[in-house]
Design a protein around this motif. Structure first.
Motif, PDB file in Angstrom:
ATOM      1  N   ARG A  36    -122.199 -44.188  -8.276  1.00 46.51           N
ATOM      2  CA  ARG A  36    -123.185 -44.470  -7.236  1.00 46.51           C
ATOM      3  C   ARG A  36    -122.520 -44.709  -5.884  1.00 46.51           C
ATOM      4  NH1 ARG A  36    -126.762 -47.890  -4.805  1.00 46.51           N
ATOM      5  NH2 ARG A  36    -128.942 -47.224  -4.897  1.00 46.51           N
ATOM      6  N   ALA A  37    -121.295 -45.218  -5.879  1.00 50.68           N
ATOM      7  CA  ALA A  37    -120.592 -45.438  -4.612  1.00 50.68           C
ATOM      8  C   ALA A  37    -120.300 -44.107  -3.917  1.00 50.68           C
ATOM      9  CB  ALA A  37    -119.298 -46.209  -4.856  1.00 50.68           C
ATOM     10  N   GLN A  38    -119.820 -43.123  -4.686  1.00 52.14           N
ATOM     11  CA  GLN A  38    -119.562 -41.807  -4.108  1.00 52.14           C
ATOM     12  C   GLN A  38    -120.869 -41.118  -3.714  1.00 52.14           C
ATOM     13  OE1 GLN A  38    -116.549 -40.498  -3.286  1.00 52.14           O
ATOM     14  NE2 GLN A  38    -115.835 -42.546  -3.844  1.00 52.14           N
ATOM     15  N   TRP A  39    -121.901 -41.340  -4.506  1.00 55.67           N
ATOM     16  CA  TRP A  39    -123.216 -40.794  -4.163  1.00 55.67           C
ATOM     17  C   TRP A  39    -123.682 -41.328  -2.812  1.00 55.67           C
ATOM     18  CZ3 TRP A  39    -127.732 -43.855  -3.763  1.00 55.67           C
ATOM     19  CH2 TRP A  39    -128.911 -43.140  -3.552  1.00 55.67           C
ATOM     20  N   ALA A  40    -123.503 -42.619  -2.586  1.00 58.66           N
ATOM     21  CA  ALA A  40    -123.930 -43.220  -1.325  1.00 58.66           C
ATOM     22  C   ALA A  40    -123.148 -42.631  -0.152  1.00 58.66           C
ATOM     23  CB  ALA A  40    -123.755 -44.738  -1.379  1.00 58.66           C
ATOM     24  N   ARG A  41    -121.839 -42.426  -0.330  1.00 63.28           N
ATOM     25  CA  ARG A  41    -121.028 -41.809   0.728  1.00 63.28           C
ATOM     26  C   ARG A  41    -121.519 -40.399   1.029  1.00 63.28           C
ATOM     27  NH1 ARG A  41    -116.256 -40.399  -0.379  1.00 63.28           N
ATOM     28  NH2 ARG A  41    -115.490 -40.478   1.766  1.00 63.28           N
ATOM     29  N   PHE A  42    -121.831 -39.658  -0.004  1.00 63.06           N
ATOM     30  CA  PHE A  42    -122.304 -38.281   0.158  1.00 63.06           C
ATOM     31  C   PHE A  42    -123.659 -38.254   0.861  1.00 63.06           C
ATOM     32  CE2 PHE A  42    -124.246 -34.312  -1.304  1.00 63.06           C
ATOM     33  CZ  PHE A  42    -123.204 -33.410  -1.140  1.00 63.06           C
ATOM     34  N   ILE A  43    -124.559 -39.126   0.441  1.00 64.15           N
ATOM     35  CA  ILE A  43    -125.905 -39.155   1.008  1.00 64.15           C
ATOM     36  C   ILE A  43    -125.864 -39.534   2.482  1.00 64.15           C
ATOM     37  CG2 ILE A  43    -128.084 -40.426   0.981  1.00 64.15           C
ATOM     38  CD1 ILE A  43    -127.914 -38.255  -1.116  1.00 64.15           C
ATOM     39  N   ARG A  44    -125.013 -40.480   2.836  1.00 68.40           N
ATOM     40  CA  ARG A  44    -124.924 -40.870   4.247  1.00 68.40           C
ATOM     41  C   ARG A  44    -124.534 -39.686   5.115  1.00 68.40           C
ATOM     42  NH1 ARG A  44    -123.115 -46.008   2.112  1.00 68.40           N
ATOM     43  NH2 ARG A  44    -120.964 -45.281   1.958  1.00 68.40           N
ATOM     44  N   ARG A  45    -123.621 -38.874   4.654  1.00 67.20           N
ATOM     45  CA  ARG A  45    -123.197 -37.704   5.425  1.00 67.20           C
ATOM     46  C   ARG A  45    -124.281 -36.627   5.441  1.00 67.20           C
ATOM     47  NH1 ARG A  45    -119.338 -40.696   3.878  1.00 67.20           N
ATOM     48  NH2 ARG A  45    -117.292 -40.738   4.896  1.00 67.20           N
ATOM     49  N   TRP A  46    -124.904 -36.428   4.312  1.00 67.11           N
ATOM     50  CA  TRP A  46    -125.961 -35.418   4.227  1.00 67.11           C
ATOM     51  C   TRP A  46    -127.135 -35.781   5.137  1.00 67.11           C
ATOM     52  CZ3 TRP A  46    -129.403 -34.528  -0.709  1.00 67.11           C
ATOM     53  CH2 TRP A  46    -130.169 -33.372  -0.529  1.00 67.11           C
ATOM     54  N   PHE A  47    -127.579 -37.026   5.047  1.00 68.04           N
ATOM     55  CA  PHE A  47    -128.721 -37.450   5.851  1.00 68.04           C
ATOM     56  C   PHE A  47    -128.396 -37.387   7.344  1.00 68.04           C
ATOM     57  CE2 PHE A  47    -131.062 -40.867   8.032  1.00 68.04           C
ATOM     58  CZ  PHE A  47    -132.349 -40.416   7.833  1.00 68.04           C
ATOM     59  N   THR A  48    -127.211 -37.847   7.724  1.00 62.95           N
ATOM     60  CA  THR A  48    -126.825 -37.820   9.137  1.00 62.95           C
ATOM     61  C   THR A  48    -126.754 -36.394   9.655  1.00 62.95           C
ATOM     62  OG1 THR A  48    -125.530 -39.841   8.797  1.00 62.95           O
ATOM     63  CG2 THR A  48    -125.097 -38.589  10.804  1.00 62.95           C
ATOM     64  N   LEU A  49    -126.228 -35.494   8.843  1.00 62.50           N
ATOM     65  CA  LEU A  49    -126.159 -34.091   9.240  1.00 62.50           C
ATOM     66  C   LEU A  49    -127.556 -33.518   9.467  1.00 62.50           C
ATOM     67  CD1 LEU A  49    -124.381 -31.585   9.697  1.00 62.50           C
ATOM     68  CD2 LEU A  49    -124.524 -31.145   7.234  1.00 62.50           C
ATOM     69  N   CYS A  50    -128.489 -33.845   8.589  1.00 63.56           N
ATOM     70  CA  CYS A  50    -129.868 -33.366   8.753  1.00 63.56           C
ATOM     71  C   CYS A  50    -130.499 -33.923  10.027  1.00 63.56           C
ATOM     72  CB  CYS A  50    -130.707 -33.753   7.538  1.00 63.56           C
ATOM     73  SG  CYS A  50    -130.289 -32.861   6.023  1.00 63.56           S
ATOM     74  N   VAL A  51    -130.244 -35.188  10.317  1.00 66.53           N
ATOM     75  CA  VAL A  51    -130.806 -35.800  11.526  1.00 66.53           C
ATOM     76  C   VAL A  51    -130.233 -35.133  12.771  1.00 66.53           C
ATOM     77  CG1 VAL A  51    -130.898 -37.917  12.895  1.00 66.53           C
ATOM     78  CG2 VAL A  51    -131.311 -38.004  10.434  1.00 66.53           C
ATOM     79  N   PHE A  52    -128.920 -34.929  12.798  1.00 67.94           N
ATOM     80  CA  PHE A  52    -128.294 -34.258  13.939  1.00 67.94           C
ATOM     81  C   PHE A  52    -128.879 -32.858  14.130  1.00 67.94           C
ATOM     82  CE2 PHE A  52    -123.943 -36.601  14.335  1.00 67.94           C
ATOM     83  CZ  PHE A  52    -124.624 -37.791  14.531  1.00 67.94           C
ATOM     84  N   GLY A  53    -129.040 -32.147  13.018  1.00 66.39           N
ATOM     85  CA  GLY A  53    -129.599 -30.804  13.103  1.00 66.39           C
ATOM     86  C   GLY A  53    -131.026 -30.810  13.605  1.00 66.39           C
ATOM     87  N   LEU A  54    -131.837 -31.744  13.101  1.00 69.69           N
ATOM     88  CA  LEU A  54    -133.238 -31.806  13.507  1.00 69.69           C
ATOM     89  C   LEU A  54    -133.371 -32.125  14.991  1.00 69.69           C
ATOM     90  CD1 LEU A  54    -136.199 -31.711  12.663  1.00 69.69           C
ATOM     91  CD2 LEU A  54    -136.048 -34.147  12.096  1.00 69.69           C
ATOM     92  N   ILE A  55    -132.562 -33.051  15.478  1.00 71.72           N
ATOM     93  CA  ILE A  55    -132.598 -33.375  16.910  1.00 71.72           C
ATOM     94  C   ILE A  55    -132.269 -32.138  17.740  1.00 71.72           C
ATOM     95  CG2 ILE A  55    -131.455 -34.702  18.726  1.00 71.72           C
ATOM     96  CD1 ILE A  55    -131.115 -36.964  16.672  1.00 71.72           C
ATOM     97  N   THR A  56    -131.277 -31.386  17.291  1.00 75.83           N
ATOM     98  CA  THR A  56    -130.894 -30.178  18.020  1.00 75.83           C
ATOM     99  C   THR A  56    -132.011 -29.149  18.014  1.00 75.83           C
ATOM    100  OG1 THR A  56    -128.604 -30.568  17.341  1.00 75.83           O
ATOM    101  CG2 THR A  56    -129.110 -28.405  18.256  1.00 75.83           C
ATOM    102  N   TYR A  57    -132.721 -29.033  16.896  1.00 78.83           N
ATOM    103  CA  TYR A  57    -133.829 -28.076  16.837  1.00 78.83           C
ATOM    104  C   TYR A  57    -134.901 -28.400  17.873  1.00 78.83           C
ATOM    105  CZ  TYR A  57    -131.851 -26.667  12.331  1.00 78.83           C
ATOM    106  OH  TYR A  57    -131.020 -26.217  11.341  1.00 78.83           O
ATOM    107  N   PHE A  58    -135.092 -29.687  18.147  1.00 80.93           N
ATOM    108  CA  PHE A  58    -136.090 -30.080  19.136  1.00 80.93           C
ATOM    109  C   PHE A  58    -135.610 -29.813  20.561  1.00 80.93           C
ATOM    110  CE2 PHE A  58    -138.199 -32.447  15.740  1.00 80.93           C
ATOM    111  CZ  PHE A  58    -139.534 -32.323  16.096  1.00 80.93           C
ATOM    112  N   VAL A  59    -134.362 -30.148  20.848  1.00 74.11           N
ATOM    113  CA  VAL A  59    -133.882 -30.047  22.234  1.00 74.11           C
ATOM    114  C   VAL A  59    -133.307 -28.674  22.552  1.00 74.11           C
ATOM    115  CG1 VAL A  59    -133.427 -32.526  22.329  1.00 74.11           C
ATOM    116  CG2 VAL A  59    -131.581 -30.964  21.684  1.00 74.11           C
ATOM    117  N   TYR A  60    -132.948 -27.900  21.513  1.00 73.97           N
ATOM    118  CA  TYR A  60    -132.363 -26.582  21.759  1.00 73.97           C
ATOM    119  C   TYR A  60    -132.860 -25.592  20.707  1.00 73.97           C
ATOM    120  CZ  TYR A  60    -128.858 -23.113  23.157  1.00 73.97           C
ATOM    121  OH  TYR A  60    -128.223 -21.974  23.619  1.00 73.97           O
ATOM    122  N   PRO A  61    -134.140 -25.239  20.736  1.00 70.63           N
ATOM    123  CA  PRO A  61    -134.622 -24.221  19.792  1.00 70.63           C
ATOM    124  C   PRO A  61    -133.922 -22.896  20.054  1.00 70.63           C
ATOM    125  CG  PRO A  61    -136.258 -24.648  21.496  1.00 70.63           C
ATOM    126  CD  PRO A  61    -135.193 -25.692  21.666  1.00 70.63           C
ATOM    127  N   ALA A  62    -133.456 -22.269  18.982  1.00 72.54           N
ATOM    128  CA  ALA A  62    -132.675 -21.036  19.124  1.00 72.54           C
ATOM    129  C   ALA A  62    -133.148 -20.013  18.101  1.00 72.54           C
ATOM    130  CB  ALA A  62    -131.186 -21.323  18.942  1.00 72.54           C
TER     131      ALA A  62
END
Length: 295
Positions: A141-167
């Motif tokens: 579960r510790a490694q799962w939490a590390r993985f999820i934090r990176r996955w979720f943050t990556l999705c958030v960064f991507g979503l923000i970019t989709y709003f400010v820079y649709p391509a």
């Protein structure tokens, strides 16, 4: 586990790969964990819902919200074309890599063997990262939490970019007259060659109904693939690195060849992965030091 595998195969054949709804996808994965560890009491299996339901709901919100990401600004098109022409025009005769690849490899009405591979690589985007995350949840579960934090943050960064820079991707650019050379969207063509028409229909419907057609920058397909690989590189012997890195490279070829992304989208996606690992890693170290000081 055999029963689950048979049911999953039958469902994929007749209905399609369960990618259109995160709740359905994680439902299948939950059933897989139950089949895998059927000897555990039910209260242990219910822990999956406790840990995963919030994540699945967040992915539902992500899928819905990115469909509105192009409402604020007009999509960017020409700068992506120029970027790929600048990087590869010396080799492709001034064309973007997508048009050059389709001119040399794609034959309308004919499904080549490599297009089956391309389709399987493409659909793996929807399955690989969630499956890896579930396996980590079962094992550590510790490694799962590390993985999820990176996955979720990556999705958030991507979503923000989709709003400010649709391509817009290459297939969209061609349909709207920004590319003169013909570009087909062929990411699901391979299903026909192996008889999984239902899987192809499901993905085609998902592409039309549930996706944002101008969410090309960054490419989260390659970003997810690179993130999954980068997470394990520190604990894998270097002789296996080429095998692991072959996956994001195969995803890159798939997306560029099928008209889904430009190479510049991929490179930016990889840069996002590096930024996420840096930011989340620094945050984890800061939190760890804070816990040690307060102990």
């Amino acid at each position: 586990m055999l029963i689950w595998g048979v049911l999953f195969a039958v469902g994929t054949y007749f209905i399609g790969v369960p990618t259109s709804d995160p709740l359905i996808a994680f439902g299948w994965l939950w059933l897989a964990t139950i089949a895998w560890r059927s000897y555990l009491p039910w209260r242990q299996h219910l822990l999956f819902l406790r840990d995963w339901l919030p994540i699945a709901l967040l992915l539902v919100v992500y899928n819905i919200s990115r469909g509105y990401a192009d409402d604020l600004f007009d999509p960017h098109v020409t700068e992506l074309i120029h970027a790929d022409e600048w990087m590869f025009g010396w080799f492709t005769g001034g064309e973007v890599p997508t048009t050059w690849l389709q001119q040399h490899l794609y034959q309308p009405g004919v499904v080549q063997w490599w297009e089956v591979v391309v389709t399987l690589v493409y659909v793996s985007h929807f399955l690989t990262v969630p499956t890896v995350a579930v396996i980590l949840w079962v094992r550590s579960r510790a490694q799962w939490a590390r993985f999820i934090r990176r996955w979720f943050t990556l999705c958030v960064f991507g979503l923000i970019t989709y709003f400010v820079y649709p391509a817009a991707p290459p297939w969209w650019a061609y349909q709207h007259g920004f590319l003169s050379e013909h570009v087909e969207r062929i990411s699901t063509n391979g299903w026909d060659a192996i008889g999984l028409h239902g899987a192809g229909n499901t993905l085609n419907a998902l592409q039309v109904e549930a996706s944002n057609p101008v969410a090309a920058m960054p490419s989260l397909h390659t970003a997810w693939a690179m993130m999954a690989v980068a997470f394990f590189l520190p604990v894998v012997r270097r002789r296996w690195w080429p095998l692991l890195l072959a996956y994001p490279l195969a995803m890159t070829f798939t997306l560029v060849y099928t008209g889904e992304h430009y190479v510049i989208d991929v490179l930016v996606g990889w840069a996002y992965v590096a930024a996420v690992f840096l930011v989340v890693g620094l945050g984890e170290r800061w939190w760890s030091n804070r816990v040690k000081l307060s102990a």
